[in-house]
Design a protein around this motif. Structure first.
Motif, PDB file in Angstrom:
ATOM      1  N   ALA A  24      74.341  20.880  -8.534  1.00  0.00           N
ATOM      2  CA  ALA A  24      75.696  20.458  -8.394  1.00  0.00           C
ATOM      3  C   ALA A  24      75.186  19.255  -9.577  1.00  0.00           C
ATOM      4  CB  ALA A  24      74.775  19.260  -7.223  1.00  0.00           C
ATOM      5  N   SER A  25      74.269  19.276 -10.037  1.00  0.00           N
ATOM      6  CA  SER A  25      74.186  18.242 -11.358  1.00  0.00           C
ATOM      7  C   SER A  25      74.914  19.419 -12.526  1.00  0.00           C
ATOM      8  CB  SER A  25      72.267  18.810 -12.211  1.00  0.00           C
ATOM      9  OG  SER A  25      72.256  18.007 -13.380  1.00  0.00           O
ATOM     10  N   ASP A  26      74.494  20.277 -12.601  1.00  0.00           N
ATOM     11  CA  ASP A  26      75.551  21.445 -12.946  1.00  0.00           C
ATOM     12  C   ASP A  26      76.551  21.382 -13.100  1.00  0.00           C
ATOM     13  OD1 ASP A  26      73.092  22.659 -14.498  1.00  0.00           O
ATOM     14  OD2 ASP A  26      73.243  23.933 -13.229  1.00  0.00           O
ATOM     15  N   PHE A  27      77.636  20.806 -12.274  1.00  0.00           N
ATOM     16  CA  PHE A  27      78.738  20.994 -11.536  1.00  0.00           C
ATOM     17  C   PHE A  27      79.023  19.638 -12.090  1.00  0.00           C
ATOM     18  CE2 PHE A  27      81.565  18.414  -8.796  1.00  0.00           C
ATOM     19  CZ  PHE A  27      82.781  19.327  -9.207  1.00  0.00           C
ATOM     20  N   TYR A  28      78.518  18.503 -11.831  1.00  0.00           N
ATOM     21  CA  TYR A  28      78.502  16.927 -12.634  1.00  0.00           C
ATOM     22  C   TYR A  28      79.021  17.166 -14.856  1.00  0.00           C
ATOM     23  CZ  TYR A  28      79.932  15.499  -7.738  1.00  0.00           C
ATOM     24  OH  TYR A  28      80.396  15.498  -6.793  1.00  0.00           O
ATOM     25  N   ARG A  29      77.405  17.994 -15.010  1.00  0.00           N
ATOM     26  CA  ARG A  29      77.609  17.737 -16.074  1.00  0.00           C
ATOM     27  C   ARG A  29      79.172  18.222 -16.970  1.00  0.00           C
ATOM     28  NH1 ARG A  29      73.431  16.898 -19.067  1.00  0.00           N
ATOM     29  NH2 ARG A  29      71.502  16.019 -17.528  1.00  0.00           N
ATOM     30  N   GLU A  30      79.059  19.508 -16.555  1.00  0.00           N
ATOM     31  CA  GLU A  30      80.768  20.182 -16.722  1.00  0.00           C
ATOM     32  C   GLU A  30      81.725  18.941 -16.309  1.00  0.00           C
ATOM     33  OE1 GLU A  30      81.909  23.476 -17.093  1.00  0.00           O
ATOM     34  OE2 GLU A  30      80.405  24.350 -16.538  1.00  0.00           O
ATOM     35  N   VAL A  31      82.173  18.057 -15.487  1.00  0.00           N
ATOM     36  CA  VAL A  31      83.013  17.102 -14.722  1.00  0.00           C
ATOM     37  C   VAL A  31      82.709  16.566 -16.659  1.00  0.00           C
ATOM     38  CG1 VAL A  31      83.846  15.441 -13.209  1.00  0.00           C
ATOM     39  CG2 VAL A  31      83.574  17.595 -12.679  1.00  0.00           C
ATOM     40  N   ALA A  32      81.376  15.965 -16.773  1.00  0.00           N
ATOM     41  CA  ALA A  32      81.226  14.702 -17.498  1.00  0.00           C
ATOM     42  C   ALA A  32      81.809  15.129 -19.133  1.00  0.00           C
ATOM     43  CB  ALA A  32      79.896  14.422 -17.769  1.00  0.00           C
ATOM     44  N   ALA A  33      82.111  16.391 -19.498  1.00  0.00           N
ATOM     45  CA  ALA A  33      82.564  16.388 -20.710  1.00  0.00           C
ATOM     46  C   ALA A  33      83.354  15.994 -20.275  1.00  0.00           C
ATOM     47  CB  ALA A  33      81.831  17.992 -20.925  1.00  0.00           C
ATOM     48  N   ARG A  34      84.060  15.757 -19.558  1.00  0.00           N
ATOM     49  CA  ARG A  34      85.748  15.825 -19.185  1.00  0.00           C
ATOM     50  C   ARG A  34      86.185  13.965 -19.339  1.00  0.00           C
ATOM     51  NH1 ARG A  34      85.128  20.961 -18.095  1.00  0.00           N
ATOM     52  NH2 ARG A  34      86.719  22.177 -18.556  1.00  0.00           N
ATOM     53  N   LEU A  35      84.856  13.003 -19.112  1.00  0.00           N
ATOM     54  CA  LEU A  35      85.357  11.966 -19.170  1.00  0.00           C
ATOM     55  C   LEU A  35      85.113  11.009 -20.639  1.00  0.00           C
ATOM     56  CD1 LEU A  35      82.205  11.738 -15.901  1.00  0.00           C
ATOM     57  CD2 LEU A  35      84.859  11.466 -16.135  1.00  0.00           C
ATOM     58  N   ASP A  36      86.070   9.210 -20.050  1.00  0.00           N
ATOM     59  CA  ASP A  36      85.652   8.479 -21.412  1.00  0.00           C
ATOM     60  C   ASP A  36      84.083   7.907 -21.476  1.00  0.00           C
ATOM     61  OD1 ASP A  36      84.966   6.039 -19.914  1.00  0.00           O
ATOM     62  OD2 ASP A  36      86.442   6.913 -18.691  1.00  0.00           O
ATOM     63  N   SER A  37      83.976   8.173 -22.354  1.00  0.00           N
ATOM     64  CA  SER A  37      82.452   7.751 -23.363  1.00  0.00           C
ATOM     65  C   SER A  37      81.712   7.065 -22.295  1.00  0.00           C
ATOM     66  CB  SER A  37      83.385   6.844 -24.560  1.00  0.00           C
ATOM     67  OG  SER A  37      83.462   5.756 -24.691  1.00  0.00           O
ATOM     68  N   ASP A  38      81.974   5.972 -22.063  1.00  0.00           N
ATOM     69  CA  ASP A  38      81.413   4.845 -20.996  1.00  0.00           C
ATOM     70  C   ASP A  38      81.122   5.277 -19.785  1.00  0.00           C
ATOM     71  OD1 ASP A  38      82.043   2.545 -22.384  1.00  0.00           O
ATOM     72  OD2 ASP A  38      84.154   2.435 -21.769  1.00  0.00           O
ATOM     73  N   SER A  39      82.239   6.139 -19.057  1.00  0.00           N
ATOM     74  CA  SER A  39      81.999   7.267 -17.539  1.00  0.00           C
ATOM     75  C   SER A  39      80.583   7.789 -17.829  1.00  0.00           C
ATOM     76  CB  SER A  39      83.334   6.907 -17.161  1.00  0.00           C
ATOM     77  OG  SER A  39      84.220   6.094 -17.200  1.00  0.00           O
ATOM     78  N   ARG A  40      81.090   8.800 -19.274  1.00  0.00           N
ATOM     79  CA  ARG A  40      80.105   9.828 -19.764  1.00  0.00           C
ATOM     80  C   ARG A  40      78.829   9.399 -19.665  1.00  0.00           C
ATOM     81  NH1 ARG A  40      83.035  11.818 -23.981  1.00  0.00           N
ATOM     82  NH2 ARG A  40      81.700  11.216 -24.957  1.00  0.00           N
ATOM     83  N   GLY A  41      78.988   8.062 -20.577  1.00  0.00           N
ATOM     84  CA  GLY A  41      77.330   7.538 -20.040  1.00  0.00           C
ATOM     85  C   GLY A  41      76.669   7.470 -19.069  1.00  0.00           C
ATOM     86  N   LEU A  42      77.264   6.840 -18.027  1.00  0.00           N
ATOM     87  CA  LEU A  42      76.785   6.734 -16.854  1.00  0.00           C
ATOM     88  C   LEU A  42      76.338   8.013 -16.144  1.00  0.00           C
ATOM     89  CD1 LEU A  42      76.327   4.606 -14.474  1.00  0.00           C
ATOM     90  CD2 LEU A  42      78.956   4.755 -13.447  1.00  0.00           C
ATOM     91  N   VAL A  43      78.105   9.119 -15.902  1.00  0.00           N
ATOM     92  CA  VAL A  43      76.925  10.231 -15.104  1.00  0.00           C
ATOM     93  C   VAL A  43      75.962  10.620 -15.668  1.00  0.00           C
ATOM     94  CG1 VAL A  43      78.441  12.109 -14.691  1.00  0.00           C
ATOM     95  CG2 VAL A  43      79.432  10.227 -14.570  1.00  0.00           C
ATOM     96  N   LEU A  44      75.779  11.323 -17.082  1.00  0.00           N
ATOM     97  CA  LEU A  44      74.886  11.656 -17.651  1.00  0.00           C
ATOM     98  C   LEU A  44      73.360  10.707 -17.054  1.00  0.00           C
ATOM     99  CD1 LEU A  44      76.061  12.933 -20.779  1.00  0.00           C
ATOM    100  CD2 LEU A  44      75.756  14.179 -18.918  1.00  0.00           C
ATOM    101  N   ALA A  45      73.621   9.841 -17.515  1.00  0.00           N
ATOM    102  CA  ALA A  45      72.159   8.566 -17.059  1.00  0.00           C
ATOM    103  C   ALA A  45      71.524   8.628 -15.542  1.00  0.00           C
ATOM    104  CB  ALA A  45      72.152   6.996 -17.240  1.00  0.00           C
ATOM    105  N   VAL A  46      72.786   8.926 -14.108  1.00  0.00           N
ATOM    106  CA  VAL A  46      72.264   8.925 -13.372  1.00  0.00           C
ATOM    107  C   VAL A  46      72.011  10.654 -12.442  1.00  0.00           C
ATOM    108  CG1 VAL A  46      73.956   7.268 -12.292  1.00  0.00           C
ATOM    109  CG2 VAL A  46      74.828   8.981 -12.212  1.00  0.00           C
ATOM    110  N   LEU A  47      71.942  11.429 -14.334  1.00  0.00           N
ATOM    111  CA  LEU A  47      71.725  12.594 -13.332  1.00  0.00           C
ATOM    112  C   LEU A  47      70.440  13.259 -14.369  1.00  0.00           C
ATOM    113  CD1 LEU A  47      75.215  14.892 -14.694  1.00  0.00           C
ATOM    114  CD2 LEU A  47      74.158  14.199 -11.873  1.00  0.00           C
ATOM    115  N   ASP A  48      70.194  12.214 -14.350  1.00  0.00           N
ATOM    116  CA  ASP A  48      68.358  12.056 -14.808  1.00  0.00           C
ATOM    117  C   ASP A  48      67.152  12.823 -14.356  1.00  0.00           C
ATOM    118  OD1 ASP A  48      66.898  11.738 -17.351  1.00  0.00           O
ATOM    119  OD2 ASP A  48      66.367   9.610 -16.358  1.00  0.00           O
ATOM    120  N   ASP A  49      66.614  13.198 -14.742  1.00  0.00           N
ATOM    121  CA  ASP A  49      65.370  14.338 -14.204  1.00  0.00           C
ATOM    122  C   ASP A  49      64.365  12.761 -13.103  1.00  0.00           C
ATOM    123  OD1 ASP A  49      64.061  15.284 -12.420  1.00  0.00           O
ATOM    124  OD2 ASP A  49      62.809  17.074 -14.141  1.00  0.00           O
TER     125      ASP A  49
END
Length: 254
Positions: free
Chosen positions: A140-165
């Motif tokens: 699931a994390s890999d899937f959402y990281r793929e999506v994060a690459a296509r997001l605006d900078s603000d949304s991308r930062g949030l998504v990557l933060a909540v994927l934190d281990d």
């Protein structure tokens, strides 16, 4: 399905969300710019809603997993991880409110799919629970990281933060490898379980993409006619490759 990163020695399925990548298009914009497109805004609300419910479900599941823990120390470790997952949920809930979306409404479309996944993959013991967290959640994390690459900078930062281990990855690897060392027969059973998880997790992720038009269009780079099976197929191939490496880290055959 909970969302978490892989251990430091296991590569993610895609490095496209890495800060060293030069972003273009929507990914080079901030939220104020990108959200002017109503379809893009809808896609981000979908994404944050899916993640928020995933984190809330993870909190509940870790609390349940703690009941299977063999030692008090293990129970305490899972309780700490559950707390981290709930904090991730709160960040997503607050962001949804901030951008004018109602969190419960944003999460609702994903409840049936995620609850169905967890019902179909309920672990029978402590080790199966650990493998589920490590294998299923990392997919699931890999899937959402793929999506994060296509997001605006603000949304991308949030998504990557909540994927934190939250620490569950290294914890799971340590416990599972120790169990296999103690009884090699355990490895065969857990390998079969992991293969089942892989199939269920990929099917669930594909359903999420296919069922949400705005999200699927964004995922393939804004293609006007929507769902590009070839592009999404490549993405799932990268996720499968990363899964094989994780299985090796666990000491299991993919």
């Amino acid at each position: 399905m909970r969302f978490m990163t892989t251990p430091d020695n296991t590569p993610d399925a895609s490095d496209t969300a890495d800060s060293t990548v030069e972003h273009t298009g929507v990914a080079a914009q901030d939220w104020a710019q990108a959200s002017a497109d109503p379809q893009y805004r809808a896609a981000v609300v979908d994404l944050l809603g899916a993640l928020a419910y995933g984190e809330l479900a993870a909190f509940e599941r870790l609390a349940e997993d703690a009941k299977l823990a063999p030692t008090l120390a293990d129970k305490a470790e899972l309780a700490k991880m559950a707390s981290a997952e709930f904090h991730h949920y709160e960040k997503l809930r607050d962001r949804l409110t901030e951008i004018g979306a109602e969190p419960t409404e944003a999460m609702e479309p994903f409840v049936a799919a995620l609850d169905g996944f967890h019902k179909q993959t309920a672990p029978s013991d402590w080790l199966e629970g650990l493998v589920k967290a490590y294998v299923g959640d990392s997919i699931a994390s890999d899937f959402y990281r793929e999506v994060a690459a296509r997001l605006d900078s603000d949304s991308r930062g949030l998504v990557l933060a909540v994927l934190d281990d939250t620490g569950h990855a290294s914890f799971a690897v340590e416990k599972v490898r120790a169990a296999i060392d103690a009884d090699p027969r355990v490895g065969g059973r857990l390998a079969l379980w992991a293969r089942r998880l892989m199939g269920e997790a990929l099917s669930q992720s594909q359903r999420v993409v296919a069922d949400r038009d705005a999200l699927s269009t964004m995922l393939v780079g804004g293609v006007a006619d929507g769902f590009d099976l070839a592009e999404v197929g490549k993405m799932f191939s990268r996720i499968t490759e990363a899964h094989t490496k994780r299985m090796a880290a666990l000491g299991l055959a993919a």
